[in-house]
Design an enzyme around this catalytic site. Structure first.
Site, short mmCIF file in Angstrom:
data_model
loop_
_atom_site.label_atom_id
_atom_site.label_comp_id
_atom_site.label_asym_id
_atom_site.label_seq_id
_atom_site.Cartn_x
_atom_site.Cartn_y
_atom_site.Cartn_z
N ARG A 107 38.73 34.07 28.11
CA ARG A 107 38.94 33.74 29.52
C ARG A 107 37.68 33.12 30.12
O ARG A 107 36.56 33.41 29.71
CB ARG A 107 39.34 34.98 30.31
CG ARG A 107 38.25 36.02 30.49
CD ARG A 107 38.76 37.19 31.33
NE ARG A 107 37.75 38.22 31.49
CZ ARG A 107 37.96 39.40 32.06
NH1 ARG A 107 39.17 39.69 32.51
NH2 ARG A 107 37.00 40.28 32.18
N GLY A 109 37.84 32.45 33.85
CA GLY A 109 37.79 32.90 35.24
C GLY A 109 38.71 34.06 35.55
O GLY A 109 38.55 34.73 36.56
N HIS A 111 42.04 33.96 36.15
CA HIS A 111 43.13 33.67 37.06
C HIS A 111 44.47 33.43 36.35
O HIS A 111 45.44 33.02 36.99
CB HIS A 111 42.80 32.44 37.91
CG HIS A 111 41.81 32.72 39.00
ND1 HIS A 111 40.48 32.93 38.74
CD2 HIS A 111 41.96 32.84 40.34
CE1 HIS A 111 39.84 33.15 39.88
NE2 HIS A 111 40.71 33.10 40.86
N HIS A 183 41.37 25.99 33.97
CA HIS A 183 41.89 24.98 34.89
C HIS A 183 42.06 23.64 34.19
O HIS A 183 43.13 23.01 34.27
CB HIS A 183 40.93 24.85 36.07
CG HIS A 183 41.42 23.97 37.18
ND1 HIS A 183 42.53 24.26 37.95
CD2 HIS A 183 40.95 22.79 37.66
CE1 HIS A 183 42.71 23.32 38.85
NE2 HIS A 183 41.78 22.41 38.70
N TYR A 478 50.55 27.49 36.12
CA TYR A 478 51.24 28.55 36.84
C TYR A 478 52.12 29.29 35.82
O TYR A 478 53.34 29.29 35.90
CB TYR A 478 52.10 27.99 37.98
CG TYR A 478 51.33 27.22 39.03
CD1 TYR A 478 49.99 27.48 39.29
CD2 TYR A 478 51.95 26.22 39.77
CE1 TYR A 478 49.29 26.77 40.25
CE2 TYR A 478 51.26 25.51 40.74
CZ TYR A 478 49.93 25.79 40.98
OH TYR A 478 49.24 25.08 41.94
#
Length: 551
Positions: A107, A109, A111, A183, A478
């Site tokens: 990972r 971040g 999110h 991202h 998402y």
């Protein structure tokens, strides 16, 4: 004695007594022993390893986990968390996990909407690489480029760019605590996408550790793998440690505006009108609409629906207001609804921070607290009728929707000009809007999370006639495991299982991603519930290894 004191002695002990590490040893012991053998300085790497026996283990695990659904006592946790400081630490971890048959999550971040970067539903032993220490940002103003490590946040990148130049920017998202590694791996939507495309469209090089532990750049990894990591979703092809970004030019001052309308102020009509306008505006205009439920000021017990029209314009207020008066006069946008600022300041305002808050806020990784939430996404290819919104509003008045929202982001502009095969993210020409639906709830309400999940499914089902079809598209950043997931021990059917969700994220690009995966990771070491699978042994014989660089 804390971890920093005792762990070097443990590693030294393991090295001195290798005969004690037998098949009956715990997986964590075997992993630590393996790691010690592959580390030149065992005491140095000891400070970067956190096991379940360490008092700070839980803090480190939860420190960047933003979805509290995956930090409950029942959530599977890793055998160890590695926070590498250099490439060799990552290479050693990959080697040991492969040798011991441990799954690996990584990972940048925290999110990940479904927690796939730090937990698993497979109930198998796994290790987490947390890239928090690999977060340097190096900006070259003269070349308009930046090298950024995957553990850096979007805010840290923006701050460093702003510190060096007021007229350079990067077209990534507005969430300043989001890790850049994840991202960019999923594409990366942001305020500048209608002018410059997705964040991943502006990546020009990368450094990746592959399944064999090699440290590769764009030239050595080949164009097909470089294509795959820029939007194919994280966790499938290797661990990207750093990215070279192409920065873009923006005005020294740009315009941010916000207008809110309630049902009593014709919000339904305005949202419907905006749907025929937003994607046709000049490239310099970014617009979205966030729909949520609020209490009315007249009666605290009465509820209404509010539509918040947000916009960012690459120009001055005196240019933007007349433009909107011409294109969307019904919104009644005025100069008082707008603010001129630098690009970096506009990011803060878009996040709801007050005017004048210091730019250093972009460096605060903990500014946005973790919460329980579920999200889904859609692509819209034709205008949604006003009657659809009228049918949707009652769902926002239901008990579960008190903090729910639905945000529509206009596409068009540059996104219409980029072929859907340019990167794995295919949501380009023909996509008018992207929708994200989010429902959140508090700790005390988590005794019955199913009611919130059910609300999300009902809303998503209601929207079926009005969004993309065959497939019903979704945005990989998402993540949504309800659209499909891989099984842990079914490699022969993994392609067919993955295609169920894969075509929704990637459309026809899914097969190309599978092709790349089959070449670079045929054993499927890098895997999770929605990772790209390799072809089965029966099918992969058809794949020509030399074809990697032909496309």
């Amino acid at each position: 004695m804390d971890q920093k004191e005792w762990f070097p002695f443990l590693l030294a002990f393991l090295i001195s007594l290798p005969w004690k590490i037998t098949t009956s040893a715990l997986p964590s012991e075997k992993f630590l022993h393996c790691l010690s053998l592959r580390s030149q300085n065992s005491s140095s790497i000891a400070e970067l390893v956190f096991t379940q026996q360490n008092s700070t283990y839980s803090f480190v695990l939860k420190s960047t986990a933003k979805n509290s659904r995956f930090t409950t006592p029942s959530t599977p946790t890793p055998l160890a968390i590695i926070t590498p400081m250099q490439v060799s630490h990552v290479q050693a971890t990959v080697s040991c996990c492969r040798k011991l048959g441990l799954q690996l999550r990584f990972r940048s971040g925290g999110h990940d909407f479904e927690g796939l970067s730090y937990t698993t539903a497979y109930k198998v032993p796994f290790v987490v690489i947390d890239l928090v220490n690999l977060r340097s940002v190096q900006v070259n103003v003269e070349k308009a480029t930046a090298w950024v490590e995957s553990g850096a946040t979007i805010g840290e990148l923006y701050y460093e760019i702003a510190r060096r130049s007021r007229t350079l920017a990067f077209p990534a998202g507005v969430g300043h605590t989001v890790g850049l590694g994840g991202h960019l791996s999923g594409g990366g939507e942001g305020l500048l996408l209608r002018k410059f495309g997705l964040a991943a469209d502006n990546v020009i090089d990368a450094r990746l550790v592959d399944v064999d532990g090699r440290n590769l750049d764009r030239k050595s990894m080949g164009e097909e793998l470089f294509w795959a990591i820029r939007g194919g979703g994280g966790g499938s092809f290797g661990i990207v440690l750093a990215w070279e970004l192409k920065l873009v030019s923006v005005p020294a001052n740009l315009t941010s505006c916000s207008v809110t309308k309630t049902l009593e102020q014709n919000a339904t009509k305005l949202v419907h009108q905006w749907l025929s306008i937003g994607h046709k505006l000049p490239k310099e205009v970014h617009m979205n609409v966030r729909i949520s439920r609020i209490r009315t000021s007249e009666d605290e017990k009465k509820m209404t629906i509010q539509a918040s029209f947000g916009s960012v314009f690459l120009g001055k207020i005196d240019e933007f207001v007349p433009l909107m008066e011409n294109k969307f006069p019904e919104l009644d946008l005025t100069k008082e609804d707008c603010l001129e600022s630098s690009w970096a300041e506009s990011i803060l305002y878009s996040n709801g921070f007050p005017v004048g808050i210091p730019l250093e806020t972009l460096l605060d990784r903990n500014r946005i607290p973790a919460t329980f939430f579920k999200a889904k996404s859609d692509s819209v290819k034709q205008s949604i009728p006003a009657t659809a919104f009228e049918g949707l509003w009652p769902k926002f008045f239901e008990e579960e929707a008190k903090t729910a929202s639905m945000t529509l982001t206009a596409y068009g502009g540059k996104m219409d000009e980029i072929p859907e095969t340019e990167t794995p993210n295919p949501h380009r020409a023909g996509n008018l809007y992207n929708i994200i639906y989010v429902v959140t709830w508090e700790q005390k309400e988590n005794k019955n999370p199913k009611k919130f999940m059910s609300w999300m499914r009902r809303v998503h089902s209601f929207m079926t006639p009005f969004v993309s079809k065959s497939p019903r598209e979704a945005y990989v950043n998402y993540r949504d495991l309800e659209i499909g997931a891989n099984e842990i021990d079914n490699d022969e059917d993994s392609y067919e299982q993955a295609k169920i969700w894969g075509v929704k994220y990637f459309k026809n690009n899914f097969d190309r991603l599978v092709h790349v995966k089959t070449i670079v990771d045929p054993g499927n070491f890098f895997r999770h519930e929605q990772s790209i699978p390799p072809l089965s042994r029966l099918l992969k014989k058809r794949v020509n290894r030399s074809s990697l660089d032909k496309n």
